[in-house]
Design a protein around this motif. Sequence first.
Motif, PDB file in Angstrom:
ATOM      1  N   LEU A   1       0.661   5.019   0.927  1.00  0.00           N
ATOM      2  CA  LEU A   1      -0.214   5.844   1.747  1.00  0.00           C
ATOM      3  C   LEU A   1       0.205   7.311   1.735  1.00  0.00           C
ATOM      4  O   LEU A   1       1.396   7.626   1.667  1.00  0.00           O
TER       5      LEU A   1
ATOM      6  N   GLY B   1      -9.540   5.525  -0.657  1.00  0.00           N
ATOM      7  CA  GLY B   1     -10.197   5.363   0.639  1.00  0.00           C
ATOM      8  C   GLY B   1      -9.195   5.348   1.774  1.00  0.00           C
ATOM      9  O   GLY B   1      -8.006   5.645   1.596  1.00  0.00           O
ATOM     10  N   LEU B   2      -9.667   4.974   2.950  1.00  0.00           N
ATOM     11  CA  LEU B   2      -8.812   4.912   4.133  1.00  0.00           C
ATOM     12  C   LEU B   2      -8.163   3.533   4.251  1.00  0.00           C
ATOM     13  O   LEU B   2      -8.685   2.541   3.731  1.00  0.00           O
ATOM     14  N   LEU B   3      -7.039   3.496   4.963  1.00  0.00           N
ATOM     15  CA  LEU B   3      -6.322   2.236   5.145  1.00  0.00           C
ATOM     16  C   LEU B   3      -7.212   1.200   5.820  1.00  0.00           C
ATOM     17  O   LEU B   3      -7.200   0.018   5.449  1.00  0.00           O
ATOM     18  N   ALA B   4      -8.007   1.608   6.800  1.00  0.00           N
ATOM     19  CA  ALA B   4      -8.884   0.664   7.502  1.00  0.00           C
ATOM     20  C   ALA B   4      -9.897   0.038   6.556  1.00  0.00           C
ATOM     21  O   ALA B   4     -10.335  -1.100   6.768  1.00  0.00           O
ATOM     22  N   ASP B   5     -10.264   0.772   5.512  1.00  0.00           N
ATOM     23  CA  ASP B   5     -11.261   0.256   4.578  1.00  0.00           C
ATOM     24  C   ASP B   5     -10.680  -0.757   3.595  1.00  0.00           C
ATOM     25  O   ASP B   5     -11.440  -1.461   2.915  1.00  0.00           O
TER      26      ASP B   5
ATOM     27  N   GLU C   1      -3.564   8.707   6.098  1.00  0.00           N
ATOM     28  CA  GLU C   1      -4.385   7.502   6.202  1.00  0.00           C
ATOM     29  C   GLU C   1      -5.054   7.144   4.877  1.00  0.00           C
ATOM     30  O   GLU C   1      -5.794   6.180   4.794  1.00  0.00           O
ATOM     31  N   THR C   2      -4.813   7.945   3.852  1.00  0.00           N
ATOM     32  CA  THR C   2      -5.447   7.721   2.557  1.00  0.00           C
ATOM     33  C   THR C   2      -4.589   6.816   1.686  1.00  0.00           C
ATOM     34  O   THR C   2      -3.376   7.008   1.581  1.00  0.00           O
TER      35      THR C   2
ATOM     36  N   CYS D   1       0.837  -1.203   0.000  1.00  0.00           N
ATOM     37  CA  CYS D   1       0.000   0.000   0.000  1.00  0.00           C
ATOM     38  C   CYS D   1       0.875   1.257   0.000  1.00  0.00           C
ATOM     39  O   CYS D   1       1.837   1.354   0.770  1.00  0.00           O
TER      40      CYS D   1
ATOM     41  N   ARG E   1      -3.238   5.676  -1.673  1.00  0.00           N
ATOM     42  CA  ARG E   1      -3.060   6.194  -3.031  1.00  0.00           C
ATOM     43  C   ARG E   1      -2.926   5.079  -4.065  1.00  0.00           C
ATOM     44  O   ARG E   1      -3.324   5.246  -5.216  1.00  0.00           O
TER      45      ARG E   1
ATOM     46  N   ARG F   1     -18.805   0.606   9.263  1.00  0.00           N
ATOM     47  CA  ARG F   1     -17.604  -0.015   8.690  1.00  0.00           C
ATOM     48  C   ARG F   1     -17.843  -0.622   7.315  1.00  0.00           C
ATOM     49  O   ARG F   1     -16.872  -0.975   6.628  1.00  0.00           O
TER      50      ARG F   1
END
Length: 444
Positions: free
Chosen positions: A66, A423-427, A69-70, A64, A72, A236
């Motif tokens: 990043l 999106g966000l890393l958590a997603d 937290e986004t 990833c 890319r 979530r």
Amino acid sequence: MTTTEHGADAYAAERDTTEGRVYTVTGGDWDELVASVDPVSEERLIVNLGPQHPSTHGVLRLVCELEGETVRSVRPIVGYLHTGIEKNMEYRTWVQGTTFVTRADYLAPIFNETAYCLAVEKLLDVEVPRRANVIRVIMMELNRISSHLVALATTGMELGALSMMIYGFRDREKILDIFEAVCGLRMNMAYVRPGGVAQDLPADGVRMIREFVEYMPKGLDDYEGLLTGNAIWQERTQGVGYLDVSGCLALGVTGPVLRSAGLPWDLRKTMPYCGYEEYDFEVPTHNGADAWARYLVRLEEIRQSLRIIEQGLEKLEPGPVMVEDKKIAWPAQLALGGDGMGNSLNHIRHIMSQSMEALIHHFKLVTEGFRVPAGQVYTAIEAPRGELGIHAVSDGGTRPFRVHLREPSFVNLQAIPALAEGGLLADVIAGGASLDPVMGGCDR
């Protein structure tokens, strides 16, 4: 092209052996990945997510890029569970092939076996007995439920709903108990064989299946009560991992992911096999095209599978479960014992002390196998993760010339960048889990 032209000599040492040239390959891509980051932005960070990570849904590596937290960019890297199943099958008989394909997507072994056997039967031009087809449908739908239960359980665990993990595996155990009663094994059963199934349902098999069908709706109500109205679960999953119909079609994505985008494409309806055209069931769809929609579609698919199983139990009629052609059918009358499924004692007595001809036939069919006419076929079925296709090629011998799997986990995984970038890393975790990949099938 030589290894020098590929630049492989910079990474791979080589040596000649009696089996040919052997290369020792080491991972050398990290420097290249870091160097590829946009030097203009000092906020960019490269993060390895997996393959040893409890939330990547298996031994999947996600590189990833990043910015805060986004996310890319995401680069899925597969192959960490490669087992050489397809190549190994070229050195085994057609019947032995079932023991290999069953281990590809290890959460859907019955589907792997059925797709493969349908291809072999198409090459042989044989028709499976009706009772065998009904048993295949019942076992596949039980397997679909057990696979979806693992999808719900592991997704719940990865997003923090740990109770869902306990509930899902609790109820899956009931299905594995049925599998064990039917064929002596809980996973990777090689129960479906070319020409039918290995053996008939046991005396108490129908009773166990009926008890499960009566119990499971209550389990689904438990899941609904735990997750569907849960504000955290909704937060979530809703709007997370969005992939619309055009994106699914462009990437070849099938199964619950495609149906959750609104397209009712299910091979059991559009291209029926194993007699599915005789069953009354609906194809669940949703127009959300996100992780939430995929969760709801899988829940409803479990309910529809229960409908199919009930109908299958009503369609069970006395009859053979294997083709009558003794040149194809496995010679032994199999039986379940304390150590699993094996040759029945009556069959052993017959070949060892009563009939020399039966012993010769058993020996030839088991060691050499039957010959399959030359040709190639493609068969496809609706597995829990989407279209599972088998391309089988025969050169007229007793072993497959080539078998290739169109594996839905492998195809669907290429959608991760489309789901996650921006999106966000958590997603990334929620989106990847909603695809429900099984790396054994992906890497095989």
